[in-house]
Design a protein around this motif. Structure first.
Motif, PDB file in Angstrom:
ATOM      1  N   ARG A  80      10.645   8.061   1.820  1.00  0.00           N
ATOM      2  CA  ARG A  80       9.970   7.644   0.583  1.00  0.00           C
ATOM      3  C   ARG A  80      10.233   6.172   0.281  1.00  0.00           C
ATOM      4  O   ARG A  80       9.330   5.434  -0.121  1.00  0.00           O
ATOM      5  N   GLU A  81      11.469   5.746   0.469  1.00  0.00           N
ATOM      6  CA  GLU A  81      11.814   4.348   0.216  1.00  0.00           C
ATOM      7  C   GLU A  81      11.009   3.414   1.122  1.00  0.00           C
ATOM      8  O   GLU A  81      10.434   2.429   0.646  1.00  0.00           O
ATOM      9  N   LEU A  82      11.000   3.704   2.415  1.00  0.00           N
ATOM     10  CA  LEU A  82      10.266   2.844   3.352  1.00  0.00           C
ATOM     11  C   LEU A  82       8.779   2.883   3.062  1.00  0.00           C
ATOM     12  O   LEU A  82       8.102   1.856   3.070  1.00  0.00           O
ATOM     13  N   SER A  83       8.269   4.049   2.764  1.00  0.00           N
ATOM     14  CA  SER A  83       6.848   4.180   2.433  1.00  0.00           C
ATOM     15  C   SER A  83       6.489   3.349   1.209  1.00  0.00           C
ATOM     16  O   SER A  83       5.421   2.716   1.153  1.00  0.00           O
ATOM     17  N   THR A  84       7.386   3.316   0.239  1.00  0.00           N
ATOM     18  CA  THR A  84       7.150   2.543  -0.981  1.00  0.00           C
ATOM     19  C   THR A  84       7.076   1.050  -0.699  1.00  0.00           C
ATOM     20  O   THR A  84       6.223   0.353  -1.248  1.00  0.00           O
ATOM     21  N   VAL A  85       7.935   0.538   0.173  1.00  0.00           N
ATOM     22  CA  VAL A  85       7.894  -0.903   0.451  1.00  0.00           C
ATOM     23  C   VAL A  85       6.763  -1.285   1.404  1.00  0.00           C
ATOM     24  O   VAL A  85       6.293  -2.417   1.390  1.00  0.00           O
ATOM     25  N   ILE A  86       6.301  -0.340   2.221  1.00  0.00           N
ATOM     26  CA  ILE A  86       5.165  -0.597   3.111  1.00  0.00           C
ATOM     27  C   ILE A  86       3.847  -0.495   2.339  1.00  0.00           C
ATOM     28  O   ILE A  86       2.867  -1.167   2.658  1.00  0.00           O
ATOM     29  N   GLY A  87       3.829   0.321   1.299  1.00  0.00           N
ATOM     30  CA  GLY A  87       2.614   0.629   0.547  1.00  0.00           C
ATOM     31  C   GLY A  87       1.770  -0.553   0.119  1.00  0.00           C
ATOM     32  O   GLY A  87       0.551  -0.545   0.322  1.00  0.00           O
ATOM     33  N   PRO A  88       2.343  -1.607  -0.478  1.00  0.00           N
ATOM     34  CA  PRO A  88       1.505  -2.727  -0.915  1.00  0.00           C
ATOM     35  C   PRO A  88       0.731  -3.397   0.227  1.00  0.00           C
ATOM     36  O   PRO A  88      -0.437  -3.757   0.066  1.00  0.00           O
ATOM     37  N   ALA A  89       1.357  -3.543   1.378  1.00  0.00           N
ATOM     38  CA  ALA A  89       0.652  -4.141   2.519  1.00  0.00           C
ATOM     39  C   ALA A  89      -0.467  -3.216   3.004  1.00  0.00           C
ATOM     40  O   ALA A  89      -1.571  -3.668   3.326  1.00  0.00           O
ATOM     41  N   ASP A  90      -0.193  -1.921   3.041  1.00  0.00           N
ATOM     42  CA  ASP A  90      -1.223  -0.956   3.432  1.00  0.00           C
ATOM     43  C   ASP A  90      -2.409  -1.029   2.473  1.00  0.00           C
ATOM     44  O   ASP A  90      -3.565  -1.043   2.901  1.00  0.00           O
ATOM     45  N   GLU A  91      -2.119  -1.073   1.184  1.00  0.00           N
ATOM     46  CA  GLU A  91      -3.191  -1.159   0.184  1.00  0.00           C
ATOM     47  C   GLU A  91      -4.002  -2.439   0.355  1.00  0.00           C
ATOM     48  O   GLU A  91      -5.225  -2.434   0.202  1.00  0.00           O
ATOM     49  N   HIS A  92      -3.313  -3.517   0.678  1.00  0.00           N
ATOM     50  CA  HIS A  92      -3.995  -4.789   0.900  1.00  0.00           C
ATOM     51  C   HIS A  92      -4.980  -4.672   2.067  1.00  0.00           C
ATOM     52  O   HIS A  92      -6.111  -5.152   1.981  1.00  0.00           O
ATOM     53  N   VAL A  93      -4.552  -4.027   3.144  1.00  0.00           N
ATOM     54  CA  VAL A  93      -5.435  -3.828   4.291  1.00  0.00           C
ATOM     55  C   VAL A  93      -6.619  -2.952   3.903  1.00  0.00           C
ATOM     56  O   VAL A  93      -7.769  -3.263   4.216  1.00  0.00           O
TER      57      VAL A  93
END
Length: 116
Positions: A80-93
């Motif tokens: 969950r922690e890693l997913s949370t920090v990756i999330g903004p970049a994924d959303e940007h893509v």
């Protein structure tokens, strides 16, 4: 070490790297590359040629693929922690690209996107 993650999550990532024969810090490097590349004018989507990322030792993988494999190797809280920090970049893509209808559907979502 990835900022924003607990010490436990970073230790699990280090253990993942060791168990897969990756250099120390490879996942953090992939995280930084993903975050940096998605903010480039092209949307950060480089051509994707791989179809399978089962052998991480050869280094022929997309950085987002390494992050995804890492996510699945972690315990739930660290995931969950890693997913949370990756999330903004994924959303940007996702915001700056469209689904490629001609891409094979068995590829992960980040390999089926095209810039707009």
């Amino acid at each position: 070490m990835i900022r924003g993650l607990s010490a436990s999550a970073n230790r699990q990532i280090a253990a993942f790297e060791r168990s897969h024969g990756l250099p120390a810090g490879e996942v953090a490097h992939a995280f930084r590359r993903w975050n940096t590349s998605v903010r480039l004018p092209s949307g950060g989507l480089e051509p994707f040629y791989e179809r399978d990322a089962t052998d991480l030792r050869n280094g022929d993988y997309h950085v987002r693929t390494l992050l995804e494999i890492t996510l699945h190797a972690l315990r739930p809280r660290a995931r969950r922690e890693l997913s949370t920090v990756i999330g903004p970049a994924d959303e940007h893509v996702l915001d700056r690209t469209l689904n490629n209808p001609f891409a094979p559907q068995d590829l992960p979502w980040w390999m089926r996107r095209i810039g707009v």
